[in-house]
Design an enzyme around this catalytic site. Sequence first.
Site, short mmCIF file in Angstrom:
data_model
loop_
_atom_site.label_atom_id
_atom_site.label_comp_id
_atom_site.label_asym_id
_atom_site.label_seq_id
_atom_site.Cartn_x
_atom_site.Cartn_y
_atom_site.Cartn_z
N GLN A 180 -4.79 -5.06 6.64
CA GLN A 180 -5.84 -5.95 6.11
C GLN A 180 -5.91 -7.25 6.90
O GLN A 180 -6.98 -7.81 7.09
CB GLN A 180 -5.58 -6.27 4.63
CG GLN A 180 -5.77 -5.09 3.71
CD GLN A 180 -7.21 -4.56 3.71
OE1 GLN A 180 -8.17 -5.29 3.98
NE2 GLN A 180 -7.36 -3.29 3.41
N HIS A 220 0.87 -1.18 0.00
CA HIS A 220 0.00 0.00 0.00
C HIS A 220 0.91 1.23 0.00
O HIS A 220 2.03 1.17 0.50
CB HIS A 220 -0.84 -0.05 1.28
CG HIS A 220 -1.88 1.00 1.40
ND1 HIS A 220 -1.60 2.26 1.88
CD2 HIS A 220 -3.22 0.99 1.14
CE1 HIS A 220 -2.73 2.97 1.89
NE2 HIS A 220 -3.72 2.22 1.46
N ASP A 225 2.91 -4.91 7.82
CA ASP A 225 1.70 -4.10 7.68
C ASP A 225 0.50 -5.04 7.79
O ASP A 225 0.18 -5.78 6.86
CB ASP A 225 1.73 -3.38 6.32
CG ASP A 225 0.41 -2.66 6.03
OD1 ASP A 225 -0.54 -2.79 6.82
OD2 ASP A 225 0.34 -1.96 5.00
N LYS A 269 -10.57 -1.28 10.25
CA LYS A 269 -10.71 -2.45 9.37
C LYS A 269 -11.03 -3.70 10.18
O LYS A 269 -11.11 -4.80 9.66
CB LYS A 269 -9.43 -2.65 8.56
CG LYS A 269 -9.17 -1.49 7.58
CD LYS A 269 -8.04 -1.81 6.67
CE LYS A 269 -7.45 -0.58 6.00
NZ LYS A 269 -8.28 -0.01 4.97
N CYS A 321 -4.92 2.57 -3.56
CA CYS A 321 -3.68 3.08 -2.95
C CYS A 321 -2.55 2.07 -3.11
O CYS A 321 -1.70 1.92 -2.21
CB CYS A 321 -3.87 3.45 -1.48
SG CYS A 321 -5.16 4.66 -1.22
#
Length: 404
Positions: A201, A121, A198, A224, A362
């Site tokens: 998600q 991202h 990261d 999220k 993104c």
Amino acid sequence: MNIKEIRQDFPVLHQELYGKPLVYLDNAATTQKPQCVIDAVRHYYERDNSNIHRGVHTLSERATAAYEASRETIRGFFNAASTKEVIFTRGTTESINLIASSWGGQHIGKGDEILITHMEHHSNIVPWQMLCERTGAVLKVIPMNQAGELDMDAFTSLLSERTKLLGVVQMSNALGTINPIKTMIQQAHAVGALVLVDGAQAAAHMSVDVQALDIDFYVTSAHKMYGPTGVGVLIAKQALLEAMPPYQGGGDMILMVTFEKTQYNDLPHKFEAGTPNIAGVIGFGEAIRYIQGISLDKIVAREKVLLDYATQKAEAFDGLKQIGTAKEKACVLSFVMDGVHPHDLGTILDREAVAIRAGHHCAMPVMQFYKVPATARASFSIYNTEAEVDALFAALKKARDMFA
Ligand code: C6P
């Protein structure tokens, strides 16, 4: 698992758009919020609203207790070693910027290498580019194949003693790919690099044990995972955080200030300058308790069934090409349709009350890799049903017929 009952927890789902029941399939952008999270935020504002860590009065003590209880809940959920390792931020983006600025500013110099993947991202690309520009360090990129899986041989050969940090997305928002972070962390550590994962998600869709995986920096966003927007977390090893300079200066991050010198506060407060998003953090804790109440393992199993169902439908749908067909995938169905721009698809589907995202997500380098301007993306959550997947494909058929 009773999906009907779970759906009852989410008030926003029970509405019609254009005379049709809302089908919300934009969960990778942000999930909906269960009533308990809404109530927790509301309770804070109605009963406990007060600043934290400062007041001696009852409301401040209650607000502080609720805020710190969230920290403990989140520590437990990710199995961090201590609440000192749990730093609240505005979200994944701010967490990564914090690391790039604080750790990066201290440790990265000319000729050092920062290794990221082709499917990051923008928030795990741009802060590193900015750091490289400031320091003369070099950004290297691990390539991927047509399925949207990382080229692990290329990864191995890109690693060297110059690699200071590996930044890797655990689950791609544009492709759904789940990356083999365990192996990658081991290999990166073997050359002395630190690893930033990261989890924006991934965190709502798979269990993460930061100690078992030996993750140096883990970042994610509450919104999220059924929590409020504008709040997230950085979980990092205590020794790293102790050695890092503060990211921002201000209230709450100090022990003692004189004009000559400031003594910084202990962890985790050293990295939480100013009045934080108190209601958001309290809502975040409640969201995690909501996930725990259902059980993450059950969520993972159910979401796999739903993604398999949607994938089979996508494979059988004429004119639709999936973008991202990795063997290890979760919750994301990204695609393009012959002759229909993804943005048109998004608009047509909206009139059918089906909410998807269309765009570059993104993750422009992913679009560049597949030579597409954008994709349409349906992303699933625990409250979605097979009937909603059917509604998605019925709406896609309408769009295809319209453009035929
Ligand atoms: N992806 C999507 O629709 P923030 O905005 O800071 O909460 O999260 C940024 C971020 C970082 N990494 C990944 C893998 C992400 O998916 C996101 C946010 C949203 O895909 C909005 S672009």
